[in-house]
Each structure stands twice: as structure tokens, then as C-alpha cells.
Design an enzyme around this catalytic site. Structure first.
Site, PDB file in Angstrom:
ATOM      1  N   ASN A  20       8.227   0.553  14.095  1.00 28.18           N
ATOM      2  CA  ASN A  20       7.446  -0.623  13.562  1.00 28.18           C
ATOM      3  C   ASN A  20       7.732  -1.715  14.701  1.00 28.18           C
ATOM      4  OD1 ASN A  20       7.209   0.448  11.075  1.00 28.18           O
ATOM      5  ND2 ASN A  20       9.273  -0.332  10.192  1.00 28.18           N
ATOM      6  N   CYS A  73       1.912   5.200   3.177  1.00 27.21           N
ATOM      7  CA  CYS A  73       2.643   5.767   2.495  1.00 27.21           C
ATOM      8  C   CYS A  73       2.218   5.284   1.075  1.00 27.21           C
ATOM      9  CB  CYS A  73       4.265   5.376   2.477  1.00 27.21           C
ATOM     10  SG  CYS A  73       4.799   6.132   3.903  1.00 27.21           S
ATOM     11  N   ARG A 119       0.260  -2.864  -1.455  1.00 24.97           N
ATOM     12  CA  ARG A 119       0.660  -3.614  -0.074  1.00 24.97           C
ATOM     13  C   ARG A 119      -0.583  -4.183   0.309  1.00 24.97           C
ATOM     14  NH1 ARG A 119       4.692  -0.060   3.692  1.00 24.97           N
ATOM     15  NH2 ARG A 119       3.021   1.108   3.749  1.00 24.97           N
ATOM     16  N   ASP A 141      13.707  -0.206   3.293  1.00 29.38           N
ATOM     17  CA  ASP A 141      13.552   1.335   4.034  1.00 29.38           C
ATOM     18  C   ASP A 141      14.755   1.961   4.308  1.00 29.38           C
ATOM     19  OD1 ASP A 141      10.707   0.934   4.443  1.00 29.38           O
ATOM     20  OD2 ASP A 141      11.094   0.349   6.776  1.00 29.38           O
ATOM     21  N   ARG A 194       5.914  10.922  10.647  1.00 30.93           N
ATOM     22  CA  ARG A 194       5.360   9.376  10.765  1.00 30.93           C
ATOM     23  C   ARG A 194       6.517   8.684  11.555  1.00 30.93           C
ATOM     24  NH1 ARG A 194       4.369   6.759   6.510  1.00 30.93           N
ATOM     25  NH2 ARG A 194       3.435   5.226   8.088  1.00 30.93           N
TER      26      ARG A 194
END
Length: 419
Positions: free
Chosen positions: A23, A115, A120, A306, A398
């Protein structure tokens, strides 16, 4: 398509090196579009999402080279359109809009995939761009953002579930080349945002306040090339801490930043585990019986969404009743039905999971629905009888670099086979 077979009952012991943060790496790679000069990025993890981002950069005209975790990008001449066939597999592809808008004053990017963990939208990104003077329209599944010029302004990027991380990244990248001063209130404070800001500052940007809820950006006329090392992945580190909690004798994580993991360390300590920090190393060991606790996910520095699925895997065999409330993505419980197939006793009440610890779980064929859910199913399989067959492991690829090999290095017995 690969699947992972987890043979339960093998204890974990030893050392594991944590990879660079996905990220952080994704927006940092996107930020290389802001300059014509060469940028060199170290500790870039080998992940499918990274591969997609490098494909996007190449499509946009950048020259990209990759070797042993180091990526070199030079975007001397670029185009401003990224089509659906390239961006459809990764939500983070929207983070190229900010640098394209900042440098070329326009960007056309297909609305992304990623995902399936709930809604979102990118409205906050677009709201931030509009505050800088840009307009947008959506047609044919693409969002086009454009401006005659960008001018700094004050804005808030707080949404219904809190600040937006990618939105903060995106607006920050556009604002560094805007005229005047931009103030982002209710900014995301995650370490990944700080990492991006540090890279942009190395390129010549003037950003202050990253890591707080108020970021101030003084626009500059141009940026130059820079060299940067991506921070360790705190979610991968948290996942291996939970793996150590579930099946470990003593698991040591190397190349971590313990200050990024305070909430996770606190939760695992309350759940009955001993965690010791020594520089960039964390060691987790059992400390008697597991204890049930209550957790609520919230924006950083609170407990991360997460890590919610991984904690479900831990609590599934923790005696007593543990409770997790998910405030960021209330629908992010698709792993629950799969864990119940393995014998877990979990009930959902809206955004809250009530987990009654069971003595025994057994391996079963399960389906990964998203990145963190797939990791959680692997963790659940570590301490289950028999073999857990995790399908759709492209999700796990991923965001976890060689998770099967790293766990096997600690003593797990995991096979990757063709489905």
C-alpha cells in the site's frame, strides 16, 4: 489457476523477513509519473498488484525496469489515458489520476476493480480534485478529470467510514504541482501516506503534516527524480504475528517497524501472547492460555480493518467469546461462512462478529473472497485437523509475497498446486 493446500498441525518456529509495503509501493510508483527524470524505488514487493501497476506505467509511456526488488521508472513522455483492460483488476489503479492531473492537467482512467468487500467509491478523490479547480465526468465506465490549471485550496477528505487513504494519496500527488497552498483536513494518517509524502519531498515537493489529520502542501513548479526505499508492510507483519499466535512456538519477524503495529501488538498482548520488540525485529511467543477479547476496527492508529479477518482465525479456537466490530467495511465478513465450514462458531449481528472458540477445527475446501480473507483461511488451516484447500489464491498473491514459502520456512506444510 493455483490453489493452496494447508496441512494442519505443524508448529511454527524461526525467522521471517517482511516485504516492502504494497500500500506504499503502489502510490509511490504512481508518483514517478510526476517527473520526467529517473526514479529508483527499493524494497518493492513481488506481487500481482505491483505487476499491474508496472503495466499501467508502461502503457502510459514510462520506461520501467525491475530487478531484485528495485524498480527504476523514467516517465519522460506520457499519455493520460489508462483503459479498462489494464486497470480492471486493481482498485489502486485510480492513484494514477492524481499524478496525471498534476503533471498534464488531465487524466482518463477506467473505474477500477479489486477486492469485493463493499462499496468503495472515489467521490472523495473527485471532491479533492474539484477543490483544486478540476472538473470531471464519467462516461463509458471511465472517469475523466481535467483542469486548465490547478490552484491550492482547503478541503476535508473525511467520508462516512473515516478518512480515505487512497484519496489522500491521490489529492496530495495532484496538489504538489498546483499553484499556491493546499490544506487537507481529515487526512488519512497511515504510515503509507507518510511514506508517499517522504518520497514526494525527496522529489522536491513541500509537504508538511503527513501522519496527522492536517496535511499542508506548498505547490512547486516541477519535481525531479529521487531514490527511495519502501517501508515494511505492516499488514503482512501483522498477519505473521497472528500466524505465530495461532501455531507458533517462537516466531521472529525481521525488517518491521514496531511503531506501525501498536494496535495489533496491543490486541495480541491482551489475547495472551508475549511480543518483544528489538529494533526492527518483533518476536511473538505463547504466554499461557489464549484469552478472548473485544476489538473494533477504526482508521489508523486504531486497529486496522485489514487485520480483522486474521483475528477471526485466531479467535475461532480461543476459549470463550471474542467480539469484533467492523466499522470501515461492515460487509467485510465473507470469510466467516468459509471458516464455519471448517467448524468455527461465528455469528454475525450487523457489523459485529461474535466468535465462540471451539476446541477443534477441520480442514475443508474453502473459497477466498478477497485478499485478507484468503490469508485468514490459510492461517485457520495451520491449526486445523487435516488439509485445508484454499481456492482462488490469486487474491492472496495480490498482497502477500511468497506467503506459502515464508510459512514453510517457519515449519508449516503448505503446497501450491494447479487447480
Amino acid at each position: 489457476m493455483d490453489k493452496i493446500l494447508v496441512h494442519g498441525g505443524h508448529s511454527l518456529n524461526g525467522n521471517v523477513k517482511i516485504s516492502g509495503s504494497k500500500n506504499s509501493a503502489l502510490p509511490i510508483l504512481a508518483a514517478t509519473l510526476l517527473t520526467k527524470e529517473q526514479c529508483v524505488i527499493h524494497h518493492v514487493p513481488d506481487l500481482s498488484d505491483i505487476h499491474y501497476m508496472l503495466q499501467i506505467l508502461s502503457h502510459l509511456g514510462a520506461h520501467v525496469e525491475r530487478a531484485s526488488g528495485t524498480v527504476t521508472v523514467q516517465a519522460e513522455k506520457i499519455i493520460t489515458e489508462a483503459p479498462y483492460e489494464i486497470v480492471r483488476k486493481m482498485r489502486a489503479s485510480v492513484c494514477v489520476i492524481g499524478p496525471l492531473l498534476g503533471r498534464e492537467k488531465e487524466a482518463t482512467v477506467s473505474l477500477p476493480g479489486g477486492c469485493v468487500i463493499g462499496d468503495r467509491p472515489i467521490d472523495l478523490h473527485l471532491k479533492g480534485f474539484e477543490s483544486l479547480g478540476a472538473m470531471h465526468r464519467i462516461e463509458g465506465g471511465n472517469v475523466k478529470v481535467f483542469a486548465g490549471e490547478l490552484k491550492g485550496s482547503s478541503m476535508s477528505l473525511r467520508g462516512k467510514q473515516g478518512p480515505t487513504v487512497l484519496g489522500t494519496d491521490n489529492v496530495m500527488m495532484a496538489a504538489v504541482l498546483a499553484e499556491g497552498t493546499t490544506v487537507i483536513d481529515s487526512a488519512a494518517a497511515e504510515p503509507e501516506v507518510v511514506d508517499l509524502a517522504n518520497f514526494l519531498n525527496k522529489m522536491g515537493a513541500k509537504i508538511e503534516g503527513a501522519g496527522t489529520r492536517r496535511i499542508v502542501i506548498e505547490g512547486v513548479k516541477e519535481l525531479h527524480g529521487a531514490e527511495h526505499s519502501v517501508i515494511p508492510d505492516r499488514i503482512e507483519a501483522g498477519t505473521f504475528l497472528v500466524a505465530g499466535a495461532i501455531a507458533g512456538k517462537e516466531v521472529k519477524l525481521r525488517r518491521v517497524d514496531p511503531s506501525h503495529l501498536t494496535s495489533v501488538i496491543d490486541a495480541l498482548t491482551r489475547a495472551g501472547f508475549t511480543i518483544k520488540a528489538d529494533g526492527d525485529t518483533l518476536t511473538i511467543t505463547p504466554n499461557g492460555a489464549r484469552k478472548p477479547i473485544e476489538l473494533t476496527t477504526n482508521p489508523y492508529p486504531d486497529f486496522p480493518t485489514d487485520m480483522q479477518a486474521q483475528m477471526c482465525a485466531l479467535f475461532a479456537k480461543t476459549p470463550g467469546i471474542s467480539v469484533i466490530t467492523e466499522t470501515i467495511f461492515p460487509q467485510r465478513y465473507m470469510h466467516v461462512s468459509e471458516m464455519k465450514r471448517m467448524g468455527a462458531d461465528i455469528s454475525l449481528n450487523g457489523p459485529t462478529a461474535i466468535i465462540k472458540g471451539v476446541e477443534r477445527m477441520s480442514g475443508a475446501p474453502v473459497m477466498a473472497s478477497d485478499l485478507r480473507a484468503s490469508a485468514a483461511l490459510v492461517l485457520a488451516g495451520l491449526d486445523s485437523d487435516g488439509i485445508t484447500e484454499v481456492n482462488r489464491v490469486y487474491h492472496i498473491d495480490r498482497g502477500y509475497e511468497m506467503i506459502d514459502e515464508k510459512l514453510n520456512g517457519l515449519g508449516a506444510h503448505i503446497e501450491r498446486v494447479k487447480a
